[in-house]
Design an enzyme around this catalytic site. Structure first.
Site, PDB file in Angstrom:
ATOM      1  N   HIS A  65      88.879 -22.464  47.203  1.00 24.93           N
ATOM      2  CA  HIS A  65      88.420 -22.526  45.819  1.00 24.93           C
ATOM      3  C   HIS A  65      87.187 -23.402  45.678  1.00 24.93           C
ATOM      4  O   HIS A  65      86.338 -23.173  44.829  1.00 24.93           O
ATOM      5  CB  HIS A  65      89.566 -23.038  44.927  1.00 24.93           C
ATOM      6  CG  HIS A  65      90.534 -21.944  44.614  1.00 24.93           C
ATOM      7  ND1 HIS A  65      91.851 -22.150  44.327  1.00 24.93           N
ATOM      8  CD2 HIS A  65      90.352 -20.610  44.560  1.00 24.93           C
ATOM      9  CE1 HIS A  65      92.430 -20.993  44.096  1.00 24.93           C
ATOM     10  NE2 HIS A  65      91.552 -20.051  44.240  1.00 24.93           N
ATOM     11  N   ARG A  79      77.064   8.044  42.744  1.00 24.04           N
ATOM     12  CA  ARG A  79      77.831   8.495  43.909  1.00 24.04           C
ATOM     13  C   ARG A  79      79.271   8.727  43.447  1.00 24.04           C
ATOM     14  O   ARG A  79      80.093   7.815  43.495  1.00 24.04           O
ATOM     15  CB  ARG A  79      77.782   7.449  45.016  1.00 24.04           C
ATOM     16  CG  ARG A  79      76.432   7.358  45.731  1.00 24.04           C
ATOM     17  CD  ARG A  79      76.492   6.344  46.864  1.00 24.04           C
ATOM     18  NE  ARG A  79      75.413   6.507  47.829  1.00 24.04           N
ATOM     19  CZ  ARG A  79      74.356   5.700  47.923  1.00 24.04           C
ATOM     20  NH1 ARG A  79      74.224   4.698  47.102  1.00 24.04           N
ATOM     21  NH2 ARG A  79      73.437   5.909  48.865  1.00 24.04           N
ATOM     22  N   ARG A 137      75.949  13.032  41.225  1.00 30.49           N
ATOM     23  CA  ARG A 137      76.039  13.801  42.465  1.00 30.49           C
ATOM     24  C   ARG A 137      77.477  14.265  42.633  1.00 30.49           C
ATOM     25  O   ARG A 137      78.409  13.469  42.470  1.00 30.49           O
ATOM     26  CB  ARG A 137      75.616  12.936  43.651  1.00 30.49           C
ATOM     27  CG  ARG A 137      75.656  13.720  44.949  1.00 30.49           C
ATOM     28  CD  ARG A 137      75.075  12.945  46.094  1.00 30.49           C
ATOM     29  NE  ARG A 137      75.960  11.880  46.524  1.00 30.49           N
ATOM     30  CZ  ARG A 137      75.648  11.001  47.474  1.00 30.49           C
ATOM     31  NH1 ARG A 137      74.457  11.070  48.042  1.00 30.49           N
ATOM     32  NH2 ARG A 137      76.479  10.065  47.828  1.00 30.49           N
ATOM     33  N   GLU A 178      68.264  15.952  52.125  1.00 31.98           N
ATOM     34  CA  GLU A 178      68.705  14.982  53.137  1.00 31.98           C
ATOM     35  C   GLU A 178      68.991  15.653  54.476  1.00 31.98           C
ATOM     36  O   GLU A 178      69.371  15.001  55.436  1.00 31.98           O
ATOM     37  CB  GLU A 178      69.917  14.183  52.637  1.00 31.98           C
ATOM     38  CG  GLU A 178      71.084  14.988  52.130  1.00 31.98           C
ATOM     39  CD  GLU A 178      72.186  14.108  51.539  1.00 31.98           C
ATOM     40  OE1 GLU A 178      72.157  12.880  51.723  1.00 31.98           O
ATOM     41  OE2 GLU A 178      73.090  14.672  50.903  1.00 31.98           O
ATOM     42  N   ASN A 194      68.437   8.171  53.726  1.00 30.05           N
ATOM     43  CA  ASN A 194      69.410   7.666  54.709  1.00 30.05           C
ATOM     44  C   ASN A 194      69.824   8.799  55.643  1.00 30.05           C
ATOM     45  O   ASN A 194      69.764   8.678  56.869  1.00 30.05           O
ATOM     46  CB  ASN A 194      70.658   7.121  54.009  1.00 30.05           C
ATOM     47  CG  ASN A 194      70.330   6.104  52.948  1.00 30.05           C
ATOM     48  OD1 ASN A 194      69.280   5.490  52.992  1.00 30.05           O
ATOM     49  ND2 ASN A 194      71.220   5.929  51.990  1.00 30.05           N
ATOM     50  N   ASP A 195      70.242   9.905  55.035  1.00 23.56           N
ATOM     51  CA  ASP A 195      70.673  11.015  55.873  1.00 23.56           C
ATOM     52  C   ASP A 195      69.485  11.770  56.460  1.00 23.56           C
ATOM     53  O   ASP A 195      69.535  12.227  57.599  1.00 23.56           O
ATOM     54  CB  ASP A 195      71.570  11.964  55.073  1.00 23.56           C
ATOM     55  CG  ASP A 195      72.986  11.428  55.007  1.00 23.56           C
ATOM     56  OD1 ASP A 195      73.505  11.032  56.071  1.00 23.56           O
ATOM     57  OD2 ASP A 195      73.560  11.355  53.918  1.00 23.56           O
ATOM     58  N   ARG A 254      73.358   7.141  61.582  1.00 19.97           N
ATOM     59  CA  ARG A 254      72.904   6.061  60.698  1.00 19.97           C
ATOM     60  C   ARG A 254      73.724   4.795  60.849  1.00 19.97           C
ATOM     61  O   ARG A 254      73.341   3.729  60.376  1.00 19.97           O
ATOM     62  CB  ARG A 254      72.872   6.534  59.230  1.00 19.97           C
ATOM     63  CG  ARG A 254      74.206   6.891  58.652  1.00 19.97           C
ATOM     64  CD  ARG A 254      74.059   7.660  57.342  1.00 19.97           C
ATOM     65  NE  ARG A 254      74.248   6.839  56.158  1.00 19.97           N
ATOM     66  CZ  ARG A 254      74.224   7.287  54.914  1.00 19.97           C
ATOM     67  NH1 ARG A 254      73.995   8.569  54.674  1.00 19.97           N
ATOM     68  NH2 ARG A 254      74.401   6.500  53.900  1.00 19.97           N
ATOM     69  N   CYS A 299      66.302   8.547  46.553  1.00 17.17           N
ATOM     70  CA  CYS A 299      67.466   7.702  46.236  1.00 17.17           C
ATOM     71  C   CYS A 299      68.063   7.061  47.489  1.00 17.17           C
ATOM     72  O   CYS A 299      69.063   6.366  47.417  1.00 17.17           O
ATOM     73  CB  CYS A 299      68.529   8.499  45.475  1.00 17.17           C
ATOM     74  SG  CYS A 299      69.173   9.880  46.414  1.00 17.17           S
TER      75      CYS A 299
END
Ligand code: PEP
Ligand code: MG
Length: 844
Positions: free
Chosen positions: A456, A563, A600, A694, A717-718, A728, A765
């Site tokens: 904490h 997403r 999407r 992609e 990314n893809d 990736r 994106c």
């Protein structure tokens, strides 16, 4: 000879035995991974201390585990922080799954290289399966490789029952690992320890691979790397709490600093010369200041009390007063996290178990103070003895509450200490109350012997933005008040003799970053217009309603990528139509009719399993039933989703986007399903329909797709992984799988050209859009929209405002002709330095 209930472990190396307590790394010295021994090696081949199967050998070659037929697991870890060497200096001689004999060579290492480039060569042999042992040789002095050293007493192993179909497993949202070296020994140990606190069966998932989350070795065997997408699943009574705690732990680095890039340090000299004390980061940041030692008051209590009734009254009055004080602290808390801590303390005050013990003692004639202290101390001792790091840290909360009530009983007022400016507090352990009461105008940070990254106190430090480290050696308590120190919490270091130039550089850098961030935040709502007046839409990548709200607050001009597969990750069953529709509705309402909402459709498969969409395991999931392919194979899933999305028509500027499209037929079939669902609902106007670009096939055929879509959004990314044929998530290809590769840039350029020829807009994106360095390049290539991660919206908007579109076009053309991603990045860096005056951002 060992009896059948015993097992001998042999020295894996020759060298000098070092007591485990003296190993300058709390994760080992605290035995959180397991008990065992440490050798300062004089030989350079690590050999098997027992016969068994190699259950894990780290890709970087610095650690190996062996499991024998009875389930005994022994981990050997060569050197400290050697994971940072990324395999250099180590040669693996065995493979995972290989059976090995006692004494068989496992790893060879270059001792000179490791000693020079890592923190230490100290090598650990730890019994991670937890069997107790006795020593067969003296615990210090020289040992020879192969010499019998430990005798393990074997105990019955109880194993976790794996999840069955019948058990309702809950899944966490995917968490992207921010740990630079993945879950190597240290964070894996912290994670396994935390998992053990729950009775649920818990598993950690990386793509198709699964590990028992309570087993350190199983976690290490996942060979995770920075950027891996992980999920936690749990089944059992406390599954929900387990998922929450463990997903949060993964997100926050499992005790490692994960904010910002971590630098690999070569520090062997510093470590040995005691100008640096090392611990673990509890709260990131750095500060330069002077040592102020803080010691907790030692409170004297009389053992014997007056009558039980008087003592009971004393205790209940003190408890009531403490309750009020904590309520005040709750009300003044600066964050929910802080308020929750005091709420937990209030609950401890009302804990029936503690009260019962205290009352029994009072009835036996003890004083209220003595009874209360005994009750809390024995509970704290119990917490500490359970071998669970999280519970041990809760013992600190108990001690804090105990002290608070004792002071009330004894009428002792808190000593108000006059702190000097620029104080770096040093303590055995700070209590949460002390931390919450810190005067942040004077205190710049703190360093403690006790505590942990999940304590904490650490949570409070992070809430205050105070850098803090814990787990330091007790030497820190000997530092003289007023000594100047540099607290570099990001590195987990307290530098005792800091170099003034380093201090100034560190401070200047941080100040500039903070000023820049403040400036960007202050201007976040301004449009992203280049200097020469071209507007670019900067939108958000989101996965929840909360992120939609944050995006709008940070100046997001819409949502460029929702997403949707992340909305219901923790479900075993598909969400109902109403539930889906109300989620989309809520997000659309946050955005309103003037902002884009690009939803999407489910992008399941690849690295994103979805609990309620069971799939066959695939050899190559990224090249398998992923995205639109899976949805078209299960059209009802897609129809249901379309129907739910269509319920938000009119609430925002609604767009639907299909992932992983490769064939025109996929787009046409999906459009047909969408039109059919819209017809059933009696809708005359459809949302805009677009596709992700992609897959290279889609980019190369963008001229044929463009007439049939309303927009494109490029998923770099893809697109990068499929163009460069590099997974990736591949740890060793991470630096090469770079979206700045000219091949990817050429595909972006041709996609934009094809789209614009048909009057369609193009967004990006993928993560590339969130990189400031990429902004001039993407604008120059003609991209119309940048959809970025939520916290980066203000920075990306600010970056756009610093540019001239004409210049961007020139630099974009220039880099398209380069040979490698490295060259592209370098050219953009030079362009950035030449065109963006960093002092300017602070003026306008
Ligand atoms: C992409 O591939 O760039 C993208 C944005 O999609 P995801 O990262 O969700 O696969
Ligand atoms: Mg993608």
């Amino acid at each position: 000879m060992a009896t059948p209930q015993q097992l001998q472990l042999h020295a894996p190396l020759s060298g000098v035995l070092v007591p485990l307590d003296l190993v300058p790394d709390p994760v080992f010295s605290s035995r959180v991974i397991g008990d065992g021994l440490c050798i300062d090696p004089t030989s350079t081949t690590l050999c098997a201390p027992l016969a068994g199967v190699v259950s894990n050998v780290q890709a970087s070659g610095h650690a190996v585990s062996i499991t024998d037929e009875k389930g005994v697991q022994v981990l050997m870890h060569i050197g400290l922080d050697t994971v940072n060497l990324a395999g250099n200096g180590f040669t693996r001689l065995v493979e995972e799954g290989q059976q090995v004999d006692v004494g068989q060579a496992l790893i060879e290492f270059d001792a000179d290289f490791v000693a020079l480039n890592a923190r230490s060569l100290l090598t650990l042999m730890l019994v991670v399966s937890g069997e107790p042992f006795t020593w067969l040789a003296p615990e210090t002095g020289l040992v020879d490789s192969g010499q019998p050293l430990l005798s393990l007493n074997l105990v019955e192993q109880t194993s976790d029952t794996p999840l069955t179909e019948a058990e309702e497993a809950l899944f966490s949202k995917p968490v992207t690992l921010a740990n630079l070296n993945g879950l190597h020994a240290r964070p894996a140990a912290v994670f396994a320890q935390a998992a053990k606190a729950f009775s649920a069966s818990i598993y950690l998932h990386k793509k198709q691979e699964t590990a028992n989350a309570k087993s350190l070795v199983a976690i290490m065997a996942l060979q995770t790397a920075h950027g891996d997408v992980m999920q936690v699943s749990a089944a059992g009574p406390d599954a929900e709490a387990a998922i929450k705690t463990l997903a949060e732990l993964l997100l926050t680095g499992c005790g490692e600093v994960v904010a910002g890039p971590v630098q690999v340090e070569v520090n062997a000299v510093e470590a040995s010369s005691l100008t640096v004390l090392r611990g673990v980061c509890a709260s990131p940041g750095s500060a330069f200041g002077q040592v102020v030692q803080i010691a907790e008051q030692n409170l004297e209590v009389n053992e014997l009390g007056s009558t039980p009734q008087v003592e009971r009254d004393h205790l209940s009055r003190a408890l009531a007063e403490a309750l009020v004080a904590l309520q005040q602290m709750r009300d003044n808390a600066k964050s929910d996290a802080q308020a929750d801590i005091f709420k937990a303390h209030q609950e401890l005050l009302e804990d029936p178990g503690l009260l019962e013990v205290a009352h029994v003692l009072i009835d036996e004639g003890k004083s209220a103070g003595f009874a209360w202290r005994s009750a809390t101390e024995s509970a704290a001792t119990l917490f500490k003895s359970l071998g669970n790091a999280l519970l041990a840290e809760r013992a600190a909360d108990l001690a804090d509450v105990s002290q608070r009530v004792l002071k009330q009983i004894l009428g002792v007022r808190d000593q108000v200490m006059e702190l000097p400016e620029g104080a770096i507090l040093i303590a055995e352990q700070l209590t949460p109350s002390q931390t919450a009461g810190l005067d942040t105008r004077k205190v710049l940070g703190f360093a403690t012997v006790g505590g942990g990254a999940t304590s904490h106190v650490a949570i409070l430090a992070r809430a205050f933005g105070l850098p803090a480290i814990c787990g330091l050696s007790v030497q820190v308590l000997a530092l003289v008040n007023g000594t100047q120190v540099l607290l570099d919490a990001d590195k987990g270091e307290l530098q005792l003799d800091p170099d003034l130039q380093a201090i100034e550089q560190l401070q200047a850098k941080r100040q500039l970053q903070q000023q820049r961030r403040q400036h960007e935040l202050a201007h976040a709502t301004l449009a992203a217009c280049t200097r020469d007046g071209h507007h670019f839409e900067v939108t958000a990548n989101i996965a929840s309603l909360v992120e939609a709200e944050q995006a709008v607050a940070l100046g997001g001009e819409g949502v460029g990528l929702l997403r949707s597969e992340f909305l219901y990750l923790d479900r075993n069953h598909a969400p109902s139509h109403d539930e889906q529709a109300s989620t989309y509705n809520a997000i659309a309402q946050v955005l309103g009719p003037t902002r884009n909402l690009v939803v999407r459709t489910l992008d399941v498969g690849g690295d994103k399993p979805l609990a309620y969409v069971p799939m066959d395991s695939e050899t190559n999931p990224f090249l398998g039933m992923r995205g639109i392919r899976l949805c078209l194979e299960r059209p009802q899933l897609l129809r249901d989703q379309f129907k739910a999305i269509l319920g938000s028509v009119g609430l925002a500027r609604l767009h639907i986007m299909l992932p992983m499209v490769t064939q025109l037929a996929e787009l046409r079939l999906a459009r047909q399903l969408l039109e059919e669902e819209a017809l059933v609902l009696g809708l005359t106007e459809l949302p805009r329909l677009g596709i992700m670009i992609e897959v290279p096939a889609a980019a190369l055929m963008a001229d044929l797709f463009a007439p049939e879509v309303d927009f494109f959004s490029i998923g770099t990314n893809d697109l990068t992984q499929y163009t460069l044929a590099m997974d990736r998530d591949h740890p060793r290809l991470a630096s090469q799988a770079d979206s700045f590769h000219p091949a990817v840039l050429r595909l972006i350029a041709s996609t934009v050209k094809a789209a614009h020829a048909h009057g369609k807009w193009v967004g990006v994106c993928g993560a590339m859009a969130s990189e400031t360095l990429a902004v001039p390049l993407l604008l120059g290539l003609g991209v119309d929209e940048l959809s970025v991660s939520v916290p980066l919206i203000p920075s990306i908007k600010a970056a756009v405002r610093e540019l001239d579109l004409m210049d961007c076009q020139a630099i974009a053309q220039q880099v398209l002709g380069l040979e490698s991603a490295g060259q592209v990045r370098e050219a953009l860096r030079l362009y950035h330095e030449a065109t963006v005056d960093t002092s300017l951002v602070l003026e306008n």
